[in-house]
Motif scaffolding. Structure first.
Motif, mmCIF file in Angstrom:
data_model
loop_
_atom_site.group_PDB
_atom_site.id
_atom_site.type_symbol
_atom_site.label_atom_id
_atom_site.label_comp_id
_atom_site.label_asym_id
_atom_site.label_seq_id
_atom_site.Cartn_x
_atom_site.Cartn_y
_atom_site.Cartn_z
ATOM 1 N N CYS A 24 0.840 -1.206 0.000
ATOM 2 C CA CYS A 24 0.000 0.000 0.000
ATOM 3 C C CYS A 24 0.877 1.258 0.000
ATOM 4 O O CYS A 24 0.617 2.214 -0.739
ATOM 5 C CB CYS A 24 -0.927 0.001 1.210
ATOM 6 N N ARG A 25 1.918 1.232 0.824
ATOM 7 C CA ARG A 25 2.804 2.396 0.890
ATOM 8 C C ARG A 25 3.597 2.559 -0.402
ATOM 9 O O ARG A 25 3.769 3.682 -0.910
ATOM 10 C CB ARG A 25 3.754 2.266 2.074
ATOM 11 N N ILE A 26 4.094 1.476 -0.933
ATOM 12 C CA ILE A 26 4.877 1.527 -2.174
ATOM 13 C C ILE A 26 4.037 2.090 -3.323
ATOM 14 O O ILE A 26 4.469 2.981 -4.068
ATOM 15 C CB ILE A 26 5.424 0.134 -2.526
ATOM 16 N N PHE A 27 2.816 1.588 -3.466
ATOM 17 C CA PHE A 27 1.959 2.071 -4.547
ATOM 18 C C PHE A 27 1.578 3.534 -4.349
ATOM 19 O O PHE A 27 1.471 4.297 -5.306
ATOM 20 C CB PHE A 27 0.703 1.203 -4.664
ATOM 21 N N LEU A 28 1.366 3.942 -3.082
ATOM 22 C CA LEU A 28 1.103 5.352 -2.797
ATOM 23 C C LEU A 28 2.297 6.200 -3.218
ATOM 24 O O LEU A 28 2.134 7.250 -3.862
ATOM 25 C CB LEU A 28 0.812 5.547 -1.310
ATOM 26 N N GLN A 29 3.499 5.758 -2.873
ATOM 27 C CA GLN A 29 4.701 6.488 -3.251
ATOM 28 C C GLN A 29 4.863 6.571 -4.767
ATOM 29 O O GLN A 29 5.429 7.537 -5.285
ATOM 30 C CB GLN A 29 5.931 5.802 -2.638
ATOM 31 N N ASP A 30 4.338 5.551 -5.459
ATOM 32 C CA ASP A 30 4.440 5.513 -6.917
ATOM 33 C C ASP A 30 3.301 6.269 -7.606
ATOM 34 O O ASP A 30 3.127 6.173 -8.827
ATOM 35 C CB ASP A 30 4.469 4.066 -7.409
ATOM 36 N N GLY A 31 2.517 6.996 -6.811
ATOM 37 C CA GLY A 31 1.494 7.862 -7.383
ATOM 38 C C GLY A 31 0.163 7.213 -7.653
ATOM 39 O O GLY A 31 -0.689 7.802 -8.345
ATOM 40 N N GLN A 32 -0.053 6.031 -7.114
ATOM 41 C CA GLN A 32 -1.318 5.355 -7.353
ATOM 42 C C GLN A 32 -2.331 5.670 -6.257
ATOM 43 O O GLN A 32 -1.969 5.927 -5.102
ATOM 44 C CB GLN A 32 -1.108 3.844 -7.437
ATOM 45 N N LYS A 33 -3.600 5.617 -6.611
ATOM 46 C CA LYS A 33 -4.705 5.755 -5.664
ATOM 47 C C LYS A 33 -5.052 4.337 -5.201
ATOM 48 O O LYS A 33 -5.798 3.620 -5.850
ATOM 49 C CB LYS A 33 -5.891 6.435 -6.330
ATOM 50 N N VAL A 34 -4.466 3.959 -4.071
ATOM 51 C CA VAL A 34 -4.474 2.562 -3.652
ATOM 52 C C VAL A 34 -5.304 2.396 -2.389
ATOM 53 O O VAL A 34 -5.355 3.294 -1.535
ATOM 54 C CB VAL A 34 -3.023 2.059 -3.429
ATOM 55 N N VAL A 35 -5.946 1.231 -2.258
ATOM 56 C CA VAL A 35 -6.774 0.945 -1.092
ATOM 57 C C VAL A 35 -6.556 -0.511 -0.667
ATOM 58 O O VAL A 35 -6.404 -1.381 -1.511
ATOM 59 C CB VAL A 35 -8.267 1.200 -1.406
ATOM 60 N N PRO A 36 -6.518 -0.794 0.649
ATOM 61 C CA PRO A 36 -6.406 -2.180 1.108
ATOM 62 C C PRO A 36 -7.782 -2.820 1.228
ATOM 63 O O PRO A 36 -8.803 -2.133 1.365
ATOM 64 C CB PRO A 36 -5.766 -2.030 2.493
ATOM 65 N N PHE A 37 -7.793 -4.160 1.206
ATOM 66 C CA PHE A 37 -9.057 -4.892 1.345
ATOM 67 C C PHE A 37 -8.788 -6.265 1.946
ATOM 68 O O PHE A 37 -7.853 -6.953 1.552
ATOM 69 C CB PHE A 37 -9.730 -5.063 -0.023
ATOM 70 N N LYS A 38 -9.622 -6.645 2.902
ATOM 71 C CA LYS A 38 -9.637 -8.007 3.420
ATOM 72 C C LYS A 38 -11.086 -8.368 3.658
ATOM 73 O O LYS A 38 -11.762 -7.756 4.498
ATOM 74 C CB LYS A 38 -8.819 -8.126 4.708
#
Length: 506
Positions: A24-38
């Motif tokens: 989640c942090r890596i994708f955020l740093q890469d400029g993505q709009k990211v969300v976790p899910f379980k």
């Protein structure tokens, strides 16, 4: 449609939650709009969202790493074990009742699947990347027919899967090979890579094993993640307390937390343990409490059961003796209820007992009720007097998760004034401080996350011990954000991110 990646494990506690947090942090740093899910989480550590919904604590950390406020769609089904193979089932943040494991797995889980699908669709409409965490192992053949959290979700989304094995516990190669062997062919096809987690030692000595694994399974090893100590990130459940017990940290202030069988929300105490001058020790069954500088009774998913445990194990006598000798005692939520004179359970929400005698350290009584109180709260503290502090604070933050109402047998000094619940203004007095200022109870979880208040308490303990106050206030949020960045840096440096992006269709 949002891009997806799913992390599954060869067993529980292999690092799925923490690696989901890292991605989640890596994708955020890469400029993505990211969300976790379980889809479904079983945990006693939970959290209350801004809307008053309850979700697993792991998804909260993942949301923070993704730069988001936690929300119920990130964890639509939460199971909170209550004892005797029974759990409270929480759907979209609200409890719907208690169910046995058999009732849930054979009669209800697939009914909850529609809510899971709706949550996924809502997130897919708002975000461009979803990082999905599985639960346990996808190869539990006795549970697969009613599974709503592992391969059913992966197949629903056609999500690429990374399979994680914990090499620190041993048998990682066999666990990977065995898990893949037990999957159906279409499930096995979704596994796009293997991650070896918690590695210690010389990577060159591991290379023959990695080559064997790739040849045997036909799956690439996407990365070998080193064992990470002192992450400073909230843990999901009480199994991680075993790791805390082995930390061996010593410091000028020792805080003892009673590890009861149904301990919940022990993340309340992580901010204390993060202070350089504090060591938090979890008292395991059979261990003496000793002579700590502060004793804490934590939250509980079954207050009655945990109170009976303290009584039968002999801890009640120790607690009362320490309090009589001047050791400060704090009870949070269920621990607060235990500190009172009596707990009544007329509706048998927790046990068959109509009532049970409390520890008698506060002049309160609690009556359990079926309705559950779940709120994020804003609160203030006007010279509370616990440990003699004259601390004044406003706009402090915390959250409530409890079933029951505590009232007072005599006029009492309250610990806090709650000024808002779930965004609505209130004026509610919370908690109690004993006349001598050495015993405090509160329903507010996360109270020690408030940096200045935490330091005021710790400096009062230092003065009590004849030590000079530290004064400097540690910014716990800044430290937490740095921990997410550190985690992302280590994982990015040891994971084949080109492979990850490729299997995600980038």
């Amino acid at each position: 449609m949002a891009r997806t990646i799913m992390l599954q494990g060869t067993s529980s506690h292999v690092g799925k939650s923490i690696l989901t947090t890292a991605l989640c942090r890596i994708f955020l740093q890469d400029g993505q709009k990211v969300v976790p899910f379980k889809a479904q989480n079983m945990a006693l550590n939970s959290y209350v969202t801004k809307t008053g919904g309850e979700i697993g604590r792991a998804q909260v950390a993942q949301a923070e790493a993704a730069g988001l406020d936690p929300r119920v769609e990130m964890n639509p089904v939460l199971l909170k074990p209550t004892g005797n193979s029974c759990s409270q089932v929480i759907l979209l943040g609200k409890p719907i009742g208690n169910m046995s494991a058999k009732e849930y797995h054979t009669g209800y889980s697939l009914k909850a699947l529609d809510v899971v699908k709706q949550s996924l669709q809502k997130l897919a409409d708002e975000f461009d990347t979803i990082v999905i965490e599985g639960a346990g192992s996808p190869a539990e053949v006795n549970l697969k027919a009613n599974d709503i959290v592992n391969m059913r979700i992966a197949k629903l989304l056609q999500a690429p899967v990374l399979l994680i094995a914990d090499i620190d516990r041993g048998g990682a190669l066999a666990a990977v090979v065995g898990t893949l062997e037990l999957l159906e062919p279409d499930e096995r096809d979704l596994v796009k890579g293997i991650i070896i987690n918690k590695f210690r030692g010389d990577i060159n000595l591991l290379k023959p094993a990695l080559e064997f694994l790739e040849t045997k399974t036909g799956k690439p090893v996407a990365g070998v993640i080193p064992h990470l100590d002192d992450l400073g990130i909230d843990d999901e459940d009480s199994v991680s307390l075993d790791d805390k017990a082995l930390s061996g940290k010593t410091a000028e202030i020792e805080i003892a937390v009673l590890r009861t069988p149904k301990i919940s929300n022990f993340t309340d105490f992580d901010p204390l343990d993060s202070e350089p001058d504090v060591a938090v020790r979890y008292v395991q069954k059979g261990e003496p409490i000793g002579r700590p500088d502060l004793l804490i009774l934590p939250g509980s998913k079954n207050t009655t059961e945990d109170l009976l445990y303290l009584r039968k194990a002999g801890y009640e006598t120790e607690i009362k003796a320490l309090a009589a000798a001047g050791t400060p005692v704090v009870g949070i939520c269920g621990g607060y209820q235990m500190l009172g004179q009596t707990i009544f359970d007329p509706e048998h929400t927790e046990s068959e007992l109509e009532s049970i005698e409390g520890l008698g350290l506060l002049n309160t009584r609690t009556t359990f009720a079926a309705d559950k109180v779940t709120h994020q709260v804003t609160l203030g503290c006007q010279g509370s007097g616990f440990l003699g502090i004259s601390f004044t604070g406003e706009n402090m933050q915390g959250y409530e998760i409890h079933m029951g109402l505590t009232d007072f047998l005599t006029p009492v000094r309250h610990a806090f004034t709650i000024t808002s619940r779930s965004g609505q203004g209130v004026n509610h007095q919370d908690g109690v401080i004993s006349e001598d200022g050495l015993i405090m109870g509160t329903y507010v979880h996360g109270i020690f996350d408030n940096d200045a208040y935490r330091r005021a308490i710790l400096d009062a303990i230092r003065r009590k011990k004849g030590l000079r106050p530290v004064g400097a206030v540690l910014n716990s949020n800044k430290r937490k954000q740095a921990s997410y960045d550190r985690l992302a840096e280590v994982v990015r440096g040891n994971l084949d991110m080109k492979l990850i992006y490729r299997v995600m269709g980038n």
